[in-house]
Design a protein around this motif. Structure first.
Motif, PDB file in Angstrom:
ATOM      1  N   GLY A   8     -77.705  61.677 -17.003  1.00  0.00           N
ATOM      2  CA  GLY A   8     -77.063  62.391 -15.899  1.00  0.00           C
ATOM      3  C   GLY A   8     -75.789  61.664 -15.502  1.00  0.00           C
ATOM      4  N   ASN A   9     -74.791  62.429 -15.124  1.00  0.00           N
ATOM      5  CA  ASN A   9     -73.525  61.843 -14.663  1.00  0.00           C
ATOM      6  C   ASN A   9     -73.221  62.424 -13.278  1.00  0.00           C
ATOM      7  N   TRP A  10     -73.474  61.615 -12.277  1.00  0.00           N
ATOM      8  CA  TRP A  10     -73.262  62.103 -10.904  1.00  0.00           C
ATOM      9  C   TRP A  10     -71.782  62.210 -10.542  1.00  0.00           C
ATOM     10  N   LYS A  11     -70.934  61.572 -11.327  1.00  0.00           N
ATOM     11  CA  LYS A  11     -69.491  61.494 -10.999  1.00  0.00           C
ATOM     12  C   LYS A  11     -69.338  60.899  -9.591  1.00  0.00           C
ATOM     13  N   MET A  12     -68.331  61.341  -8.831  1.00  0.00           N
ATOM     14  CA  MET A  12     -68.108  60.764  -7.497  1.00  0.00           C
ATOM     15  C   MET A  12     -68.765  61.674  -6.449  1.00  0.00           C
ATOM     16  N   GLY A  93     -64.970  56.543 -21.637  1.00  0.00           N
ATOM     17  CA  GLY A  93     -63.994  57.533 -22.103  1.00  0.00           C
ATOM     18  C   GLY A  93     -64.327  58.959 -21.740  1.00  0.00           C
ATOM     19  N   HIS A  94     -64.979  59.159 -20.590  1.00  0.00           N
ATOM     20  CA  HIS A  94     -65.211  60.539 -20.145  1.00  0.00           C
ATOM     21  C   HIS A  94     -63.860  61.252 -20.056  1.00  0.00           C
ATOM     22  N   SER A  95     -63.855  62.543 -20.334  1.00  0.00           N
ATOM     23  CA  SER A  95     -62.572  63.262 -20.365  1.00  0.00           C
ATOM     24  C   SER A  95     -61.865  63.211 -19.002  1.00  0.00           C
ATOM     25  N   TYR A 165     -70.608  64.413 -27.544  1.00  0.00           N
ATOM     26  CA  TYR A 165     -69.600  65.443 -27.820  1.00  0.00           C
ATOM     27  C   TYR A 165     -69.503  66.332 -26.594  1.00  0.00           C
ATOM     28  N   GLU A 166     -68.356  66.257 -25.933  1.00  0.00           N
ATOM     29  CA  GLU A 166     -68.156  67.024 -24.704  1.00  0.00           C
ATOM     30  C   GLU A 166     -66.872  67.848 -24.806  1.00  0.00           C
ATOM     31  N   PRO A 167     -66.989  69.101 -25.247  1.00  0.00           N
ATOM     32  CA  PRO A 167     -65.785  69.937 -25.268  1.00  0.00           C
ATOM     33  C   PRO A 167     -65.274  70.092 -23.838  1.00  0.00           C
ATOM     34  N   TRP A 169     -63.410  72.152 -22.363  1.00  0.00           N
ATOM     35  CA  TRP A 169     -63.466  73.505 -21.806  1.00  0.00           C
ATOM     36  C   TRP A 169     -64.857  73.868 -21.298  1.00  0.00           C
ATOM     37  N   ALA A 170     -65.847  73.070 -21.658  1.00  0.00           N
ATOM     38  CA  ALA A 170     -67.220  73.383 -21.234  1.00  0.00           C
ATOM     39  C   ALA A 170     -67.676  72.525 -20.053  1.00  0.00           C
ATOM     40  N   ILE A 171     -66.876  71.521 -19.697  1.00  0.00           N
ATOM     41  CA  ILE A 171     -67.323  70.589 -18.647  1.00  0.00           C
ATOM     42  C   ILE A 171     -67.082  71.186 -17.266  1.00  0.00           C
ATOM     43  N   GLY A 172     -68.173  71.381 -16.549  1.00  0.00           N
ATOM     44  CA  GLY A 172     -68.090  71.864 -15.172  1.00  0.00           C
ATOM     45  C   GLY A 172     -67.592  73.293 -15.042  1.00  0.00           C
ATOM     46  N   THR A 173     -67.551  74.028 -16.141  1.00  0.00           N
ATOM     47  CA  THR A 173     -66.990  75.377 -16.103  1.00  0.00           C
ATOM     48  C   THR A 173     -68.067  76.461 -16.151  1.00  0.00           C
ATOM     49  N   TYR A 209     -74.843  66.290 -26.692  1.00  0.00           N
ATOM     50  CA  TYR A 209     -73.903  67.347 -26.320  1.00  0.00           C
ATOM     51  C   TYR A 209     -73.769  67.338 -24.801  1.00  0.00           C
ATOM     52  N   GLY A 210     -72.551  67.535 -24.300  1.00  0.00           N
ATOM     53  CA  GLY A 210     -72.343  67.672 -22.857  1.00  0.00           C
ATOM     54  C   GLY A 210     -71.363  68.787 -22.567  1.00  0.00           C
ATOM     55  N   GLY A 211     -71.617  69.525 -21.513  1.00  0.00           N
ATOM     56  CA  GLY A 211     -70.740  70.632 -21.114  1.00  0.00           C
ATOM     57  C   GLY A 211     -71.579  71.777 -20.604  1.00  0.00           C
ATOM     58  N   SER A 212     -71.760  71.810 -19.258  1.00  0.00           N
ATOM     59  CA  SER A 212     -72.505  72.893 -18.612  1.00  0.00           C
ATOM     60  C   SER A 212     -73.927  73.061 -19.157  1.00  0.00           C
ATOM     61  N   VAL A 213     -74.581  71.929 -19.416  1.00  0.00           N
ATOM     62  CA  VAL A 213     -76.000  71.991 -19.789  1.00  0.00           C
ATOM     63  C   VAL A 213     -76.803  72.341 -18.531  1.00  0.00           C
ATOM     64  N   THR A 214     -77.759  73.234 -18.693  1.00  0.00           N
ATOM     65  CA  THR A 214     -78.627  73.630 -17.581  1.00  0.00           C
ATOM     66  C   THR A 214     -80.067  73.680 -18.075  1.00  0.00           C
ATOM     67  N   GLY A 230     -78.559  65.295 -24.201  1.00  0.00           N
ATOM     68  CA  GLY A 230     -77.358  65.755 -23.494  1.00  0.00           C
ATOM     69  C   GLY A 230     -76.822  64.792 -22.459  1.00  0.00           C
ATOM     70  N   LEU A 231     -75.535  64.949 -22.194  1.00  0.00           N
ATOM     71  CA  LEU A 231     -74.883  64.298 -21.054  1.00  0.00           C
ATOM     72  C   LEU A 231     -74.664  65.419 -20.036  1.00  0.00           C
ATOM     73  N   VAL A 232     -75.219  65.226 -18.865  1.00  0.00           N
ATOM     74  CA  VAL A 232     -75.364  66.338 -17.924  1.00  0.00           C
ATOM     75  C   VAL A 232     -74.692  66.001 -16.598  1.00  0.00           C
ATOM     76  N   GLY A 233     -73.710  66.792 -16.219  1.00  0.00           N
ATOM     77  CA  GLY A 233     -73.008  66.554 -14.956  1.00  0.00           C
ATOM     78  C   GLY A 233     -73.665  67.302 -13.811  1.00  0.00           C
ATOM     79  N   GLY A 234     -73.171  68.508 -13.532  1.00  0.00           N
ATOM     80  CA  GLY A 234     -73.630  69.295 -12.385  1.00  0.00           C
ATOM     81  C   GLY A 234     -75.144  69.392 -12.260  1.00  0.00           C
ATOM     82  N   ALA A 235     -75.821  69.632 -13.363  1.00  0.00           N
ATOM     83  CA  ALA A 235     -77.279  69.828 -13.291  1.00  0.00           C
ATOM     84  C   ALA A 235     -78.034  68.532 -13.006  1.00  0.00           C
TER      85      ALA A 235
HETATM   86  C1  PEP Z   1     -70.100  65.736 -17.629  1.00  0.00           C
HETATM   87  O1  PEP Z   1     -69.801  65.356 -16.519  1.00  0.00           O
HETATM   88  O2  PEP Z   1     -70.043  64.966 -18.576  1.00  0.00           O
HETATM   89  C2  PEP Z   1     -70.507  67.128 -17.799  1.00  0.00           C
HETATM   90  C3  PEP Z   1     -70.871  67.524 -18.994  1.00  0.00           C
HETATM   91  O3  PEP Z   1     -70.520  67.929 -16.694  1.00  0.00           O
HETATM   92  P1  PEP Z   1     -71.210  69.372 -16.566  1.00  0.00           P
HETATM   93  O4  PEP Z   1     -72.613  69.226 -17.073  1.00  0.00           O
HETATM   94  O5  PEP Z   1     -71.168  69.681 -15.101  1.00  0.00           O
HETATM   95  O6  PEP Z   1     -70.431  70.326 -17.385  1.00  0.00           O
END
Ligand code: PEP
Length: 249
Positions: A8-12, A93-95, A165-167, A169-173, A209-214, A230-235
């Motif tokens: 999980g990536n809580w970010k800020m 190296g997060h995008s 692998y985090e495209p 265009w898929a991150i947080g979108t 894989y990371g990018g809007s995983v739910t 997965g690398l998971v942000g929002g979820a």
């Molecule tokens: C991320 O922060 O690396 C990420 C993949 O975010 P999200 O799951 O919200 O797209």
């Protein structure tokens, strides 16, 4: 057999009060030996979250580090400091760091090498923009970012690294890559590692894989042959993170 990982990536995000409440809510719900679970939290929450999670299967990770051990780098935190706190994983190296903080491929490599020196597992992020994908440059971009990121690593080092692998265009979108798109790139990454280091390394390196995983799409993505989790942000900020981790139940 590669063990799956969900990071999980809580970010800020999350004040300490909310972070504490949320961590207490999910800590007993996540209980699996099949998946390595890491929660990458803001630096200021490490101690509190580590204390709450100390007898659980969830590990606490960091979202960034500096490549120097110490010195005049105001506002930065070193890999050595993270290791001393008992941290075992760090996103590199997060995008968002590449885009907003101008982090370069060379810095990503220096950080990853330094993480390894400190016995930290670097979770190295690579991925293409929407424009690059639309113009057919995805493979070239991935090849280049990966080659830079793992420069100077040995065949053994690479097995201690996690590639995400985090495209972009898929991150947080909310626009997740299809499992075929994600698998295609993760397979390319594994092939490149195979070409450079051989079968043992490519069989053992974990590729996320990371990018809007739910909770809805985790199973389809994580059961692809070359996707090891997965690398998971929002979820990762929601109670449903439990279902992402337990994608196979
Ligand atoms: C991320 O922060 O690396 C990420 C993949 O975010 P999200 O799951 O919200 O797209």
């Amino acid at each position: 057999m590669r063990k799956k990982m969900v990071a999980g990536n809580w970010k800020m995000n999350l004040s300490s009060t909310i972070a504490e409440k949320f961590t207490r809510e999910i800590k007993d719900k996540i209980d699996t030996d099949a998946v390595d679970v890491v929660m990458c939290v803001p630096f200021v929450h490490f101690n509190m979250i580590s204390e709450i999670l100390k007898d659980t299967k969830i590990k606490v990770g960091a979202q960034n580090m500096h490549y120097a051990d110490e010195g005049a780098y105001t506002g930065e935190i070193s890999g050595r400091m993270l290791a001393a706190m008992g941290v075992k994983h760090v996103i590199i190296g997060h995008s968002e760091r590449r885009e907003y903080f101008r982090e370069t491929d060379t810095e990503v490599n220096l950080k990853a090498l330094k993480a390894l020196q400190n016995n930290l597992t670097p979770i190295i992020c690579i991925g293409e923009t929407s424009k690059q994908r639309k113009s057919g440059r995805t493979f070239n971009i991935i090849r280049k970012q990966l080659a830079f990121a793992i420069d100077e690593m040995s065949a053994e080092d690479i097995t201690k690294v996690v590639i995400a692998y985090e495209p972009i265009w898929a991150i947080g979108t909310g626009e997740t890559a299809t499992s075929e798109q994600a698998e295609e790139v993760c397979a390319l990454i594994r092939k490149q590692i195979n070409t450079r280091f051989g079968n043992w390394s490519s069989d053992n390196v974990r590729i996320l894989y990371g990018g809007s995983v739910t909770e809805e799409n985790a199973k389809e993505l994580f059961t692809m042959p070359n996707i090891d989790g997965g690398l998971v942000g929002g979820a990762s900020l929601k109670p449903s993170f439990e279902n992402v981790v337990h994608y196979d139940r």
